[in-house]
Scaffold this active site. Structure first.
Site, PDB file in Angstrom:
ATOM      1  N   ARG A  44      27.078 -40.234  32.512  1.00 39.68           N
ATOM      2  CA  ARG A  44      26.579 -39.841  31.118  1.00 39.68           C
ATOM      3  C   ARG A  44      26.667 -38.392  31.198  1.00 39.68           C
ATOM      4  O   ARG A  44      25.841 -37.778  31.899  1.00 39.68           O
ATOM      5  CB  ARG A  44      25.408 -40.534  30.999  1.00 39.68           C
ATOM      6  CG  ARG A  44      25.454 -42.175  30.947  1.00 39.68           C
ATOM      7  CD  ARG A  44      26.345 -42.512  29.853  1.00 39.68           C
ATOM      8  NE  ARG A  44      26.403 -43.954  29.767  1.00 39.68           N
ATOM      9  CZ  ARG A  44      27.316 -44.689  29.911  1.00 39.68           C
ATOM     10  NH1 ARG A  44      28.516 -44.092  30.611  1.00 39.68           N
ATOM     11  NH2 ARG A  44      27.398 -46.082  29.793  1.00 39.68           N
ATOM     12  N   GLU A  99       9.764 -21.804   9.535  1.00 39.28           N
ATOM     13  CA  GLU A  99      11.335 -21.857   9.282  1.00 39.28           C
ATOM     14  C   GLU A  99      11.725 -21.601   7.602  1.00 39.28           C
ATOM     15  O   GLU A  99      12.481 -20.506   7.391  1.00 39.28           O
ATOM     16  CB  GLU A  99      12.215 -22.850   9.864  1.00 39.28           C
ATOM     17  CG  GLU A  99      12.211 -22.818  11.289  1.00 39.28           C
ATOM     18  CD  GLU A  99      13.031 -21.822  11.718  1.00 39.28           C
ATOM     19  OE1 GLU A  99      13.921 -21.136  11.010  1.00 39.28           O
ATOM     20  OE2 GLU A  99      12.965 -21.621  13.049  1.00 39.28           O
ATOM     21  N   GLU A 126      18.732 -34.556  20.797  1.00 37.93           N
ATOM     22  CA  GLU A 126      18.183 -33.558  19.668  1.00 37.93           C
ATOM     23  C   GLU A 126      17.712 -34.623  18.638  1.00 37.93           C
ATOM     24  O   GLU A 126      18.375 -35.706  18.198  1.00 37.93           O
ATOM     25  CB  GLU A 126      19.533 -32.809  18.860  1.00 37.93           C
ATOM     26  CG  GLU A 126      18.792 -31.986  17.881  1.00 37.93           C
ATOM     27  CD  GLU A 126      20.101 -31.046  17.187  1.00 37.93           C
ATOM     28  OE1 GLU A 126      19.549 -30.520  16.304  1.00 37.93           O
ATOM     29  OE2 GLU A 126      21.037 -31.269  17.364  1.00 37.93           O
ATOM     30  N   GLU A 145      17.270 -11.431  13.858  1.00 35.68           N
ATOM     31  CA  GLU A 145      18.263 -10.418  14.034  1.00 35.68           C
ATOM     32  C   GLU A 145      19.878 -10.778  13.936  1.00 35.68           C
ATOM     33  O   GLU A 145      20.593 -10.212  13.222  1.00 35.68           O
ATOM     34  CB  GLU A 145      18.367  -9.844  15.271  1.00 35.68           C
ATOM     35  CG  GLU A 145      19.105  -8.504  15.758  1.00 35.68           C
ATOM     36  CD  GLU A 145      18.747  -7.770  17.014  1.00 35.68           C
ATOM     37  OE1 GLU A 145      19.707  -7.376  17.510  1.00 35.68           O
ATOM     38  OE2 GLU A 145      17.637  -7.466  17.075  1.00 35.68           O
TER      39      GLU A 145
END
Length: 188
Positions: A44, A99, A126, A145
């Site tokens: 995997r 964010e 995730e 940046e």
């Protein structure tokens, strides 16, 4: 809290060994050997990701704050909800607040957790925590940046049309839009 999903069959795969195949500044790739439910073995390969947040910024008049951002793997500009990676040890809600402020300049007074999604379960660990942000106030963005994006507003009907026509294909934005439709209809 939701109940853990169970099965009548033993579907569990168990790690026998693990090898770090790649380690970058952001992502890691592991290759594991696992034992399968039938006793056989398989490999995997998967991407380890620190997790991220998605913000659905909703103005009092019903407009939605969105971003246009170039995404290199697909070489195109995407329409997306503001989002970002959770730093090590960072609370997801604080990450969402950071964010939103950094990418758009906006702050919000009212935050609600919507849900957690796993967007690539076949090859990544995730997860994305989705938040609804209301009570928006404009401010100054503070982009990273190497980050370039355009902020704009749209209506829910416009977003639904863009999903149908393929102009919005980003999974977090599609799912977030469908949740927003339910929220605004009072079905959440």
């Amino acid at each position: 809290m939701a109940e853990k999903i169970t099965s009548k069959l033993d579907l569990q795969e168990n790690k026998i060994s693990s090898e770090l195949v790649y380690e970058g500044s952001f992502l890691k790739v592991d290759k594991d050997v696992v034992s399968l439910p039938d006793g056989q073995t398989a490999t995997r390969e998967y991407i380890r990701h620190p997790g991220a947040v998605v913000i659905i910024p909703l103005f009092d008049d019903g407009r939605i704050l969105l971003e246009k951002q170039f995404r290199y793997p697909l070489h195109q500009v995407f329409i997306e909800f503001p989002a970002g990676k959770i730093d090590a040890g960072e609370d997801p809600l604080l990450c969402a607040q950071r964010e939103l402020r950094e990418e758009t300049g906006y702050t919000a007074t009212d935050w609600s957790f919507v849900c957690t999604i796993h967007n690539a379960i076949a090859y990544s660990d995730e997860h994305l925590n989705i938040y609804l942000a209301k009570g928006l106030t404009a401010g100054q963005a503070a982009l990273d940046e190497e980050e370039f994006l355009e902020v704009f507003t749209a209506t829910l009907p416009e977003m639904l049309d863009w999903i149908r026509s393929g102009q919005i294909t980003d999974v977090k934005t599609v799912i977030g839009t469908f949740w927003l439709e339910k929220i605004l209809a009072g079905k959440w």
